[in-house]
Design a protein around this motif. Structure first.
Motif, PDB file in Angstrom:
ATOM      1  N   VAL A  73     -39.182-112.330  -1.006  1.00 11.67           N
ATOM      2  CA  VAL A  73     -38.518-111.568   0.068  1.00 11.67           C
ATOM      3  C   VAL A  73     -39.527-110.730   0.850  1.00 11.67           C
ATOM      4  N   GLU A  74     -40.499-110.174   0.166  1.00  9.64           N
ATOM      5  CA  GLU A  74     -41.532-109.417   0.880  1.00  9.64           C
ATOM      6  C   GLU A  74     -42.319-110.344   1.803  1.00  9.64           C
ATOM      7  N   ASN A  75     -42.721-111.514   1.300  1.00  7.18           N
ATOM      8  CA  ASN A  75     -43.466-112.478   2.125  1.00  7.18           C
ATOM      9  C   ASN A  75     -42.646-112.939   3.325  1.00  7.18           C
ATOM     10  N   SER A  76     -41.331-113.048   3.151  1.00 11.35           N
ATOM     11  CA  SER A  76     -40.486-113.479   4.267  1.00 11.35           C
ATOM     12  C   SER A  76     -40.535-112.471   5.420  1.00 11.35           C
ATOM     13  N   TYR A  77     -40.851-111.232   5.096  1.00 12.99           N
ATOM     14  CA  TYR A  77     -41.016-110.179   6.104  1.00 12.99           C
ATOM     15  C   TYR A  77     -42.490-109.920   6.421  1.00 12.99           C
ATOM     16  N   GLY A  78     -43.360-110.816   5.964  1.00 19.63           N
ATOM     17  CA  GLY A  78     -44.778-110.685   6.275  1.00 19.63           C
ATOM     18  C   GLY A  78     -45.487-109.605   5.480  1.00 19.63           C
ATOM     19  N   ARG A  79     -44.948-109.230   4.356  1.00 15.84           N
ATOM     20  CA  ARG A  79     -45.523-108.172   3.513  1.00 15.84           C
ATOM     21  C   ARG A  79     -45.737-108.704   2.105  1.00 15.84           C
ATOM     22  N   THR A  80     -46.468-107.959   1.308  1.00 14.08           N
ATOM     23  CA  THR A  80     -46.634-108.301  -0.100  1.00 14.08           C
ATOM     24  C   THR A  80     -47.098-107.073  -0.874  1.00 14.08           C
ATOM     25  N   GLY A  81     -46.727-107.023  -2.149  1.00  9.80           N
ATOM     26  CA  GLY A  81     -47.185-105.950  -3.017  1.00  9.80           C
ATOM     27  C   GLY A  81     -46.522-104.605  -2.797  1.00  9.80           C
ATOM     28  N   ILE A  82     -45.330-104.588  -2.235  1.00 12.17           N
ATOM     29  CA  ILE A  82     -44.648-103.312  -1.974  1.00 12.17           C
ATOM     30  C   ILE A  82     -43.977-102.792  -3.245  1.00 12.17           C
ATOM     31  N   TYR A  83     -43.216-103.653  -3.906  1.00 12.09           N
ATOM     32  CA  TYR A  83     -42.526-103.273  -5.145  1.00 12.09           C
ATOM     33  C   TYR A  83     -42.972-104.198  -6.278  1.00 12.09           C
ATOM     34  N   ALA A  84     -43.007-103.640  -7.482  1.00 10.25           N
ATOM     35  CA  ALA A  84     -43.415-104.421  -8.649  1.00 10.25           C
ATOM     36  C   ALA A  84     -42.357-105.423  -9.077  1.00 10.25           C
ATOM     37  N   SER A  85     -41.089-105.149  -8.721  1.00  7.17           N
ATOM     38  CA  SER A  85     -40.001-106.040  -9.125  1.00  7.17           C
ATOM     39  C   SER A  85     -38.793-105.807  -8.229  1.00  7.17           C
ATOM     40  N   ALA A  86     -37.851-106.707  -8.342  1.00  2.22           N
ATOM     41  CA  ALA A  86     -36.609-106.562  -7.583  1.00  2.22           C
ATOM     42  C   ALA A  86     -35.851-105.309  -8.015  1.00  2.22           C
ATOM     43  N   ILE A  87     -35.819-105.038  -9.307  1.00  2.00           N
ATOM     44  CA  ILE A  87     -35.077-103.870  -9.786  1.00  2.00           C
ATOM     45  C   ILE A  87     -35.750-102.574  -9.314  1.00  2.00           C
ATOM     46  N   ALA A  88     -37.077-102.568  -9.194  1.00  2.00           N
ATOM     47  CA  ALA A  88     -37.778-101.396  -8.658  1.00  2.00           C
ATOM     48  C   ALA A  88     -37.382-101.192  -7.191  1.00  2.00           C
ATOM     49  N   ASN A  89     -37.262-102.276  -6.442  1.00  2.00           N
ATOM     50  CA  ASN A  89     -36.833-102.216  -5.045  1.00  2.00           C
ATOM     51  C   ASN A  89     -35.411-101.657  -4.958  1.00  2.00           C
ATOM     52  N   TRP A  90     -34.502-102.196  -5.791  1.00  2.00           N
ATOM     53  CA  TRP A  90     -33.115-101.721  -5.815  1.00  2.00           C
ATOM     54  C   TRP A  90     -33.046-100.241  -6.181  1.00  2.00           C
ATOM     55  N   ASN A  91     -33.761 -99.852  -7.237  1.00  3.88           N
ATOM     56  CA  ASN A  91     -33.735 -98.456  -7.681  1.00  3.88           C
ATOM     57  C   ASN A  91     -34.244 -97.522  -6.585  1.00  3.88           C
ATOM     58  N   ASP A  92     -35.225 -97.967  -5.812  1.00  2.00           N
ATOM     59  CA  ASP A  92     -35.708 -97.156  -4.701  1.00  2.00           C
ATOM     60  C   ASP A  92     -34.630 -97.027  -3.617  1.00  2.00           C
ATOM     61  N   ALA A  93     -33.918 -98.136  -3.346  1.00  2.00           N
ATOM     62  CA  ALA A  93     -32.824 -98.085  -2.363  1.00  2.00           C
ATOM     63  C   ALA A  93     -31.736 -97.114  -2.812  1.00  2.00           C
ATOM     64  N   VAL A  94     -31.412 -97.133  -4.108  1.00  2.00           N
ATOM     65  CA  VAL A  94     -30.415 -96.202  -4.655  1.00  2.00           C
ATOM     66  C   VAL A  94     -30.917 -94.766  -4.491  1.00  2.00           C
ATOM     67  N   ARG A  95     -32.156 -94.517  -4.866  1.00  2.00           N
ATOM     68  CA  ARG A  95     -32.750 -93.183  -4.767  1.00  2.00           C
ATOM     69  C   ARG A  95     -32.740 -92.668  -3.328  1.00  2.00           C
ATOM     70  N   ARG A  96     -32.993 -93.543  -2.362  1.00  2.00           N
ATOM     71  CA  ARG A  96     -33.025 -93.156  -0.944  1.00  2.00           C
ATOM     72  C   ARG A  96     -31.635 -93.059  -0.326  1.00  2.00           C
ATOM     73  N   GLY A  97     -30.609 -93.470  -1.064  1.00  3.15           N
ATOM     74  CA  GLY A  97     -29.252 -93.463  -0.528  1.00  3.15           C
ATOM     75  C   GLY A  97     -28.986 -94.625   0.415  1.00  3.15           C
ATOM     76  N   ALA A  98     -29.784 -95.681   0.307  1.00  2.85           N
ATOM     77  CA  ALA A  98     -29.673 -96.832   1.208  1.00  2.85           C
ATOM     78  C   ALA A  98     -28.965 -98.027   0.571  1.00  2.85           C
ATOM     79  N   ALA A  99     -28.568 -97.905  -0.693  1.00  6.57           N
ATOM     80  CA  ALA A  99     -27.932 -99.018  -1.414  1.00  6.57           C
ATOM     81  C   ALA A  99     -26.447 -99.107  -1.082  1.00  6.57           C
ATOM     82  N   HIS A 100     -25.973-100.312  -0.869  1.00  8.14           N
ATOM     83  CA  HIS A 100     -24.550-100.585  -0.633  1.00  8.14           C
ATOM     84  C   HIS A 100     -24.012-101.297  -1.868  1.00  8.14           C
ATOM     85  N   ARG A 101     -23.652-100.505  -2.851  1.00  5.29           N
ATOM     86  CA  ARG A 101     -23.245-101.035  -4.164  1.00  5.29           C
ATOM     87  C   ARG A 101     -22.025-101.941  -4.073  1.00  5.29           C
TER      88      ARG A 101
END
Length: 159
Positions: A73-101
């Protein structure tokens, strides 16, 4: 004596600049160059979401990213190495209040998340109830949400 009528003619507006013909005799005719034909483009520039969806579509059936859903998913947006895992990405979204549970209607380009392992799983929403991801029948593929068990929800990419 022959009289000349003087006139100033604005003959054309090209590129925002007025071309002015000077004082012309009455018998002279000023002709303006024809305006260039307008350029019409039927292909609008792709949005980031369109580009990301196309990235997955171009890799449909590939096994190259098995076990690397976050990288995909990161590569699809032209990025790489942002999050160590999908769950780390999700947890960051939850922490930022950006998650749509639990929301099964993510917009095109949103990241969709599952809790199916200690690393989680992530895919890319197409905006029509489907998503692209790795591990769809063992490869990059398109499926209908929720598809996998333990769907968490969606968030816009934070990269």
């Amino acid at each position: 004596m022959r009289s000349f009528l003087a006139r100033v003619t604005v003959s054309a507006l090209l590129g925002g600049t007025a071309l002015v013909a000077g004082i012309l005799p009455a018998t002279a005719t000023a002709t303006a160059a024809p305006a260039p034909a307008p350029v019409h483009s039927s292909a609008a520039p792709q949005s980031r979401a369109d580009t990301a969806v196309a990235w997955f579509a171009n890799r449909n059936g590939s096994t190259a990213y098995q076990g690397y859903c976050e990288k995909a998913v990161e590569n699809s947006y032209g990025r790489t190495g942002i999050y160590a895992s999908a769950i780390a990405n999700w947890n960051d979204a939850v922490r930022r209040g950006a998650a749509h549970r639990g929301d099964l209607n993510p917009p095109k380009g949103a990241l969709v998340f599952w809790n199916i392992s200690s690393y989680g799983h992530v895919g890319l929403a197409t905006g029509d109830g489907n998503f692209w991801a790795t591990s769809v029948n063992g490869r990059i593929g398109k499926a209908r949400l929720p598809y996998f068990a333990n769907y968490l929800g969606w968030a816009q990419p934070n990269f």
